[in-house]
Enzyme design. Structure first.
Site, PDB file in Angstrom:
ATOM      1  N   GLY A  53     -19.176 -20.825  -5.742  1.00  7.70           N
ATOM      2  CA  GLY A  53     -19.577 -19.430  -5.559  1.00  7.70           C
ATOM      3  C   GLY A  53     -18.605 -18.705  -4.653  1.00  7.70           C
TER       4      GLY A  53
ATOM      5  N   SER B  50     -16.045 -16.021  -6.173  1.00  5.80           N
ATOM      6  CA  SER B  50     -15.767 -14.667  -6.682  1.00  5.80           C
ATOM      7  C   SER B  50     -17.008 -13.785  -6.641  1.00  5.80           C
ATOM      8  CB  SER B  50     -15.287 -14.738  -8.133  1.00  5.80           C
ATOM      9  OG  SER B  50     -14.150 -15.553  -8.221  1.00  5.80           O
TER      10      SER B  50
ATOM     11  N   GLU C 279      -8.001 -27.098  -6.612  1.00  2.93           N
ATOM     12  CA  GLU C 279      -8.503 -26.515  -7.869  1.00  2.93           C
ATOM     13  C   GLU C 279      -7.328 -26.200  -8.794  1.00  2.93           C
ATOM     14  OE1 GLU C 279     -10.483 -22.684  -7.519  1.00  2.93           O
ATOM     15  OE2 GLU C 279     -11.122 -22.747  -9.609  1.00  2.93           O
TER      16      GLU C 279
HETATM   17  C1  LIG Z   1     -13.832 -18.279 -17.407  1.00  9.18           C
HETATM   18  C2  LIG Z   1     -13.800 -18.019 -15.946  1.00  9.18           C
HETATM   19  C3  LIG Z   1     -14.376 -18.940 -15.074  1.00  9.18           C
HETATM   20  C4  LIG Z   1     -14.392 -18.679 -13.705  1.00  9.18           C
HETATM   21  N1  LIG Z   1     -15.042 -19.561 -12.871  1.00  9.18           N
HETATM   22  C5  LIG Z   1     -15.198 -19.241 -11.550  1.00  9.18           C
HETATM   23  C6  LIG Z   1     -16.010 -20.053 -10.707  1.00  9.18           C
HETATM   24  O1  LIG Z   1     -16.572 -21.076 -11.115  1.00  9.18           O
HETATM   25  N2  LIG Z   1     -16.173 -19.679  -9.424  1.00  9.18           N
HETATM   26  C7  LIG Z   1     -15.579 -18.574  -8.888  1.00  9.18           C
HETATM   27  O2  LIG Z   1     -15.746 -18.313  -7.712  1.00  9.18           O
HETATM   28  N3  LIG Z   1     -14.797 -17.771  -9.673  1.00  9.18           N
HETATM   29  C8  LIG Z   1     -14.600 -18.078 -10.992  1.00  9.18           C
HETATM   30  N4  LIG Z   1     -13.847 -17.264 -11.813  1.00  9.18           N
HETATM   31  C9  LIG Z   1     -13.280 -16.039 -11.249  1.00  9.18           C
HETATM   32  C10 LIG Z   1     -11.758 -16.027 -11.147  1.00  9.18           C
HETATM   33  O3  LIG Z   1     -11.316 -16.798 -10.066  1.00  9.18           O
HETATM   34  C11 LIG Z   1     -11.338 -14.554 -11.040  1.00  9.18           C
HETATM   35  O4  LIG Z   1     -11.627 -13.956 -12.301  1.00  9.18           O
HETATM   36  C12 LIG Z   1      -9.874 -14.396 -10.730  1.00  9.18           C
HETATM   37  O5  LIG Z   1      -9.601 -14.781  -9.400  1.00  9.18           O
HETATM   38  C13 LIG Z   1      -9.404 -12.929 -10.946  1.00  9.18           C
HETATM   39  O6  LIG Z   1     -10.236 -12.054 -10.255  1.00  9.18           O
HETATM   40  P1  LIG Z   1     -10.911 -10.795 -10.994  1.00  9.18           P
HETATM   41  O7  LIG Z   1     -11.516 -11.260 -12.261  1.00  9.18           O
HETATM   42  O8  LIG Z   1     -11.754 -10.106 -10.000  1.00  9.18           O
HETATM   43  O9  LIG Z   1      -9.684  -9.867 -11.396  1.00  9.18           O
HETATM   44  P2  LIG Z   1      -8.899  -8.857 -10.444  1.00  9.18           P
HETATM   45  O10 LIG Z   1      -8.641  -9.528  -9.119  1.00  9.18           O
HETATM   46  O11 LIG Z   1      -9.612  -7.564 -10.410  1.00  9.18           O
HETATM   47  O12 LIG Z   1      -7.521  -8.708 -11.206  1.00  9.18           O
HETATM   48  C14 LIG Z   1      -7.351  -7.827 -12.314  1.00  9.18           C
HETATM   49  C15 LIG Z   1      -5.888  -7.856 -12.727  1.00  9.18           C
HETATM   50  O13 LIG Z   1      -5.053  -7.399 -11.635  1.00  9.18           O
HETATM   51  C16 LIG Z   1      -4.052  -8.360 -11.341  1.00  9.18           C
HETATM   52  N5  LIG Z   1      -3.820  -8.379  -9.893  1.00  9.18           N
HETATM   53  C17 LIG Z   1      -4.754  -8.445  -8.917  1.00  9.18           C
HETATM   54  N6  LIG Z   1      -4.158  -8.474  -7.701  1.00  9.18           N
HETATM   55  C18 LIG Z   1      -2.825  -8.445  -7.916  1.00  9.18           C
HETATM   56  C19 LIG Z   1      -1.678  -8.459  -7.058  1.00  9.18           C
HETATM   57  N7  LIG Z   1      -1.807  -8.519  -5.721  1.00  9.18           N
HETATM   58  N8  LIG Z   1      -0.449  -8.421  -7.633  1.00  9.18           N
HETATM   59  C20 LIG Z   1      -0.316  -8.363  -8.988  1.00  9.18           C
HETATM   60  N9  LIG Z   1      -1.362  -8.345  -9.856  1.00  9.18           N
HETATM   61  C21 LIG Z   1      -2.594  -8.377  -9.311  1.00  9.18           C
HETATM   62  C22 LIG Z   1      -4.625  -9.689 -11.806  1.00  9.18           C
HETATM   63  O14 LIG Z   1      -3.595 -10.605 -12.102  1.00  9.18           O
HETATM   64  C23 LIG Z   1      -5.378  -9.264 -13.065  1.00  9.18           C
HETATM   65  O15 LIG Z   1      -4.495  -9.191 -14.151  1.00  9.18           O
HETATM   66  C24 LIG Z   1     -13.785 -17.506 -13.181  1.00  9.18           C
HETATM   67  C25 LIG Z   1     -13.182 -16.602 -14.064  1.00  9.18           C
HETATM   68  C26 LIG Z   1     -13.194 -16.842 -15.427  1.00  9.18           C
HETATM   69  C27 LIG Z   1     -12.568 -15.827 -16.336  1.00  9.18           C
END
Ligand SMILES: Cc1cc2nc3c(=O)[nH]c(=O)nc-3n(C[C@H](O)[C@H](O)[C@H](O)COP(=O)(O)OP(=O)(O)OC[C@H]3O[C@@H](n4cnc5c(N)ncnc54)[C@H](O)[C@@H]3O)c2cc1C
Length: 390
Positions: free
Chosen positions: A127, A129, A245
């Site tokens: 937990g 994100s 991870e």
């Molecule tokens: C199938 C799946 C399983 C997952 N499982 C888990 C889980 O079990 N537990 C958990 O805690 N999380 C989990 N996640 C969450 C995952 O870690 C996040 O989706 C990921 O870290 C991206 O965050 P976000 O989705 O908020 O996208 P955002 O952070 O909003 O990013 C959106 C876009 O902006 C880009 N971006 C963001 N910041 C920057 C930067 N500084 N420079 C350049 N580009 C940038 C990103 O690359 C992306 O393309 C999961 C996600 C998926 C899709």
């Protein structure tokens, strides 16, 4: 890589093959392109078989139940198990919170949780994100307020993989909103998912499956002895956990098995009367992919050899995750190309998956590989800063 095997490695490989032949149940072994085809129950069954054999946590120190294998032996086991079609064990207990507790947990936490992770009695989810905190994880808002000997937790987690199966969640909460840096006010708490105030809701992903969830936390009372390490030091433990991870997501053993399967598929299929593997365009893509995979295999072994069990894999893990997730996507794309119409979604709907599993289903989910565990853009930022020194 066979060139690098010593006689002892080959003897170990034979021992692993014998074990897989005798102990991997036939009904859960399969040739496929992704581990998600195994059911949760099949994965747990395999976890317990490995737990009884003492082979479930190769990367843990021996005194806590690790195998004491060399890095090469760990890699041999991983790639042999994947080639035999064994389920890929979920990393949340074995590769994520287990190593964190071994390194930073109290003696009581180690005694309470580690044996149950090994045996498969407890299952964990992550937990971290939140709706407004993914790449910028340090901006997380879930609050943990200390009241006597409990923390009262309120907030929302999202994308929580396998929360529908897990009974525990390791989580990051904000315990000091006034800290000078956002990272300094975060703590890591272990939360039983059957606590009053926890609600788990499914999220359907583009492949139509239920891998991930939203987890709502409303006035959840968490005993203070479920705080990992010190209050407000959670960011340190989270960084260590994320390194592990990312290595796990790089998934080198599975890519090796899938690449072998892809080559077999390309030898069986033909385009205009020529086997796909001999088609210059397809062959060039395959050769390019295999060359990149071999470079990753060597990097993975280099990393394994330089880090003792339980050690910190550091920023190299970001590089492995970046390359490993791209390689897995490229394998899926070439498999789709080789399968042609057999990869079409109707096969998945009607027959529960195309032959050998090279369907659209797996390809669709593979889009997530370059997002979870840290997106590729974020991995590139880390590599640029911490490995290349820009
Ligand atoms: C199938 C799946 C399983 C997952 N499982 C888990 C889980 O079990 N537990 C958990 O805690 N999380 C989990 N996640 C969450 C995952 O870690 C996040 O989706 C990921 O870290 C991206 O965050 P976000 O989705 O908020 O996208 P955002 O952070 O909003 O990013 C959106 C876009 O902006 C880009 N971006 C963001 N910041 C920057 C930067 N500084 N420079 C350049 N580009 C940038 C990103 O690359 C992306 O393309 C999961 C996600 C998926 C899709």
């Amino acid at each position: 890589m066979e060139l690098f095997y010593t006689d002892a490695d080959l003897a170990f490989r034979d021992e692993v093959r014998r074990f897989l032949k005798s102990d991997l149940p036939k009904d859960i072994s399969a040739t496929f392109f992704e581990y998600r085809r195994h059911s949760w129950e099949q994965m747990i069954e395999w976890h317990r078989i490995l737990g009884r054999k003492g082979w479930v946590a190769p990367n843990w120190p021996v005194e806590h139940g690790g195998t004491g294998w060399t890095p090469m032996q760990q890699y041999i086991f991983d790639s042999e198990a994947m080639q035999a079609g064994a389920p890929r064990l979920r990393p949340f207990g074995l590769k994520m919170i287990g190593p964190v507790l071994i390194r930073f947990g109290s003696e009581e936490q180690k005694a309470r949780f580690l044996p149950r992770i090994l045996s498969g009695e407890d299952y964990w989810c992550q937990g971290f994100s939140e709706p407004g905190a993914g790449s910028d994880l340090a901006s997380l808002k879930t609050r943990g307020v200390r009241e006597g000997d409990t923390y009262v937790v309120n907030g929302q987690k999202t994308w929580t993989t396998t929360a529908q199966h897990a009974n525990w969640m390791f989580t990051l909460v904000r315990t000091d909103p006034a800290a000078d840096r956002p990272q300094s006010g975060i703590s890591m708490l272990l939360i039983p998912l059957d606590s009053p105030g926890v609600t788990v809701r499914p999220i359907r992903t583009i492949d139509g499956d239920h891998h991930v969830n939203e987890v709502f936390l409303e006035d959840v009372r968490v005993p203070a002895d479920l705080l990992v390490g010190e209050e407000n030091k959670g960011w340190t433990y989270a960084k260590y956990l994320l390194g592990n991870e990312r290595v796990s997501i790089a998934n080198v053993g599975q890519s090796k098995a899938e690449l072998a399967l892809l080559k077999r598929l390309a030898a069986e299929r033909s385009r205009d009367g020529v086997a796909l593997i001999d088609d210059p365009v397809f062959g060039a893509k395959l050769a390019d992919l295999e060359a990149d995979f071999l470079a990753q295999e060597v990097t993975n072994l280099r990393m394994l050899s330089s880090v003792a069990p339980g050690g910190d894999v550091g920023a190299l893990s970001s590089f492995l995750k970046l390359r490993g997730s791209e390689i897995q996507q490229r394998i899926q794309e070439l498999a789709m190309e080789a399968a042609g119409t057999e990869a079409a979604p109707w096969q998945v709907l009607r027959e529960g998956g195309a032959k050998d599993g090279y369907g659209t289903h797996g390809w669709l989910f593979s889009r997530a590989f370059t997002i979870f565990g840290g997106s590729s853009e974020v991995m590139k930022n880390i590599v640029a800063k911490q490995v290349l020194g820009f």
